[in-house]
Design an enzyme around this catalytic site. Structure first.
Site, PDB file in Angstrom:
ATOM      1  N   CYS A  77      36.741  28.804   2.513  1.00 15.35           N
ATOM      2  CA  CYS A  77      36.375  27.464   2.971  1.00 15.35           C
ATOM      3  C   CYS A  77      36.542  27.463   4.484  1.00 15.35           C
ATOM      4  O   CYS A  77      37.673  27.495   4.988  1.00 15.35           O
ATOM      5  CB  CYS A  77      37.257  26.402   2.318  1.00 15.35           C
ATOM      6  SG  CYS A  77      36.965  24.741   2.952  1.00 15.35           S
ATOM      7  N   HIS A 164      25.986  31.915  -0.500  1.00 16.64           N
ATOM      8  CA  HIS A 164      25.135  30.879   0.087  1.00 16.64           C
ATOM      9  C   HIS A 164      23.671  31.281  -0.038  1.00 16.64           C
ATOM     10  O   HIS A 164      23.310  32.457   0.137  1.00 16.64           O
ATOM     11  CB  HIS A 164      25.449  30.686   1.575  1.00 16.64           C
ATOM     12  CG  HIS A 164      26.761  30.041   1.833  1.00 16.64           C
ATOM     13  ND1 HIS A 164      26.918  28.682   2.001  1.00 16.64           N
ATOM     14  CD2 HIS A 164      28.004  30.585   1.951  1.00 16.64           C
ATOM     15  CE1 HIS A 164      28.198  28.413   2.201  1.00 16.64           C
ATOM     16  NE2 HIS A 164      28.880  29.546   2.167  1.00 16.64           N
ATOM     17  N   ASN A 195      26.341  27.941  -2.996  1.00 19.29           N
ATOM     18  CA  ASN A 195      26.225  26.847  -2.049  1.00 19.29           C
ATOM     19  C   ASN A 195      24.793  26.836  -1.526  1.00 19.29           C
ATOM     20  O   ASN A 195      24.246  27.891  -1.177  1.00 19.29           O
ATOM     21  CB  ASN A 195      27.194  27.034  -0.887  1.00 19.29           C
ATOM     22  CG  ASN A 195      28.644  27.071  -1.343  1.00 19.29           C
ATOM     23  OD1 ASN A 195      29.231  26.064  -1.688  1.00 19.29           O
ATOM     24  ND2 ASN A 195      29.225  28.277  -1.362  1.00 19.29           N
ATOM     25  N   GLU A 213      27.372  21.761  -1.692  1.00 15.78           N
ATOM     26  CA  GLU A 213      28.418  22.734  -1.982  1.00 15.78           C
ATOM     27  C   GLU A 213      28.639  22.851  -3.490  1.00 15.78           C
ATOM     28  O   GLU A 213      28.711  21.841  -4.185  1.00 15.78           O
ATOM     29  CB  GLU A 213      29.735  22.333  -1.312  1.00 15.78           C
ATOM     30  CG  GLU A 213      29.732  22.499   0.196  1.00 15.78           C
ATOM     31  CD  GLU A 213      31.143  22.466   0.750  1.00 15.78           C
ATOM     32  OE1 GLU A 213      32.003  23.203   0.216  1.00 15.78           O
ATOM     33  OE2 GLU A 213      31.390  21.716   1.702  1.00 15.78           O
ATOM     34  N   CYS A 222      29.996  21.872   6.112  1.00 17.92           N
ATOM     35  CA  CYS A 222      30.413  23.081   5.396  1.00 17.92           C
ATOM     36  C   CYS A 222      30.492  24.206   6.418  1.00 17.92           C
ATOM     37  O   CYS A 222      29.469  24.627   6.966  1.00 17.92           O
ATOM     38  CB  CYS A 222      29.409  23.412   4.291  1.00 17.92           C
ATOM     39  SG  CYS A 222      29.803  24.939   3.393  1.00 17.92           S
ATOM     40  N   GLY A 225      28.930  27.395   5.237  1.00 15.34           N
ATOM     41  CA  GLY A 225      27.500  27.134   5.179  1.00 15.34           C
ATOM     42  C   GLY A 225      26.853  27.211   6.543  1.00 15.34           C
ATOM     43  O   GLY A 225      25.723  27.709   6.691  1.00 15.34           O
TER      44      GLY A 225
END
Length: 277
Positions: A77, A164, A195, A213, A222, A225
């Protein structure tokens, strides 16, 4: 026994941060969901635990674990790492914090008043590093993930310790994020779910981004992201290797250095202190 926590946010991506170095804390998925619930709980996008480093990890300040709001533990994260890095540097008085995560060792450094840079390491670009269920060109996927005319252009895939997929769209605010996000998140191509980023290129040094997410839905920001979007764009020569990412909650500066490491710089904020029941 009640347990204190900090409510923090990075560009509106919000967290319940629990210090578990002095007393262990092992929440169940149901407990995580209850804490994250915005109606009856504290409310957050992710729960974060700060634990003592493993004995075989010299030089590490803390081990950090992350859970999405749906109760699933995840490896990375970006905004949360930035917030924890700021906390650790505040407590130590140092300008650097070394953090161990499931995605590997990350280094946070001071970058200004409440600004933190995190070396997010090298992105995973091979199909089995994302991971995908079958071999694909991750620069431009050769499969249709959602039956929507605005998402027919092939997206790219990047792992930043978590998976992602990034769609490049002409106007991000018109993209069908709430409709397409949950469908793509659980597409069979992504065995660990994914994601979903929707990126609008606004210049060689600027990207407007919104992210659905996995396990949390549409969030204000994010961090991983943003890193993935910059890498995906640079791989296709849509941008340079450094750019400002405009998210709903504010801006992050992302650089994909020549040594392969991705550096994320942005703010960290403390909202309030509370206690879990």
């Amino acid at each position: 026994m009640s347990r204190p926590f900090l409510k923090m946010n990075g560009l509106g991506n919000d967290f319940v941060v629990v210090e578990a170095r002095s007393a262990p804390f092992a929440p169940t998925a149901a407990e995580v969901r209850a804490i994250a619930d915005r109606e009856g709980g504290v409310g957050c996008d992710q729960l974060i635990l700060i634990e003592p480093p493993a004995a075989d990890q010299p030089g590490v300040d803390a081990r950090v674990r992350f859970w999405n709001a749906d109760g699933e533990e995840v490896s990375a994260c970006g905004n949360g790492t930035r917030c924890v890095g700021w906390l650790l540097m505040q407590s130590s008085g140092k300008d650097e914090a070394v953090i161990e995560t499931k995605a590997g060792r990350l280094v946070a450094t001071r970058a200004g008043e409440r600004l933190v840079s995190v070396d997010m390491g090298e992105p995973g670009l091979a199909w089995n590093e994302i991971p995908l269920a079958s071999e694909q060109d991750t620069r431009e996927l050769g499969v249709v993930l959602c039956d929507d005319a605005s998402l027919m252009a092939p997206p790219g895939c990047v792992s930043m310790g978590n998976p992602h997929v990034v769609f490049f769209v002409p106007e991000v605010d018109a993209a069908p994020i709430r409709k397409a996000g949950p469908v793509i998140e659980r597409h069979p191509l992504f065995p660990e779910h994914v994601n979903v980023g929707f990126a609008e290129i606004r210049g060689r040094d600027r990207i407007r981004l919104r992210v659905w997410e996995r396990g949390a839905g549409l969030t204000k920001a994010c961090g991983t992201g943003a890193c993935a979007a910059l890498v995906a764009a640079a791989r296709r020569d849509l941008t340079d290797r450094a750019a400002t990412l405009e998210l709903d909650g504010g801006e992050l500066f992302i650089e994909w250095r020549d040594d392969g490491h991705v550096i994320m710089t942005g703010p960290a904020a403390v909202d309030f202190v509370g206690e879990l029941p």
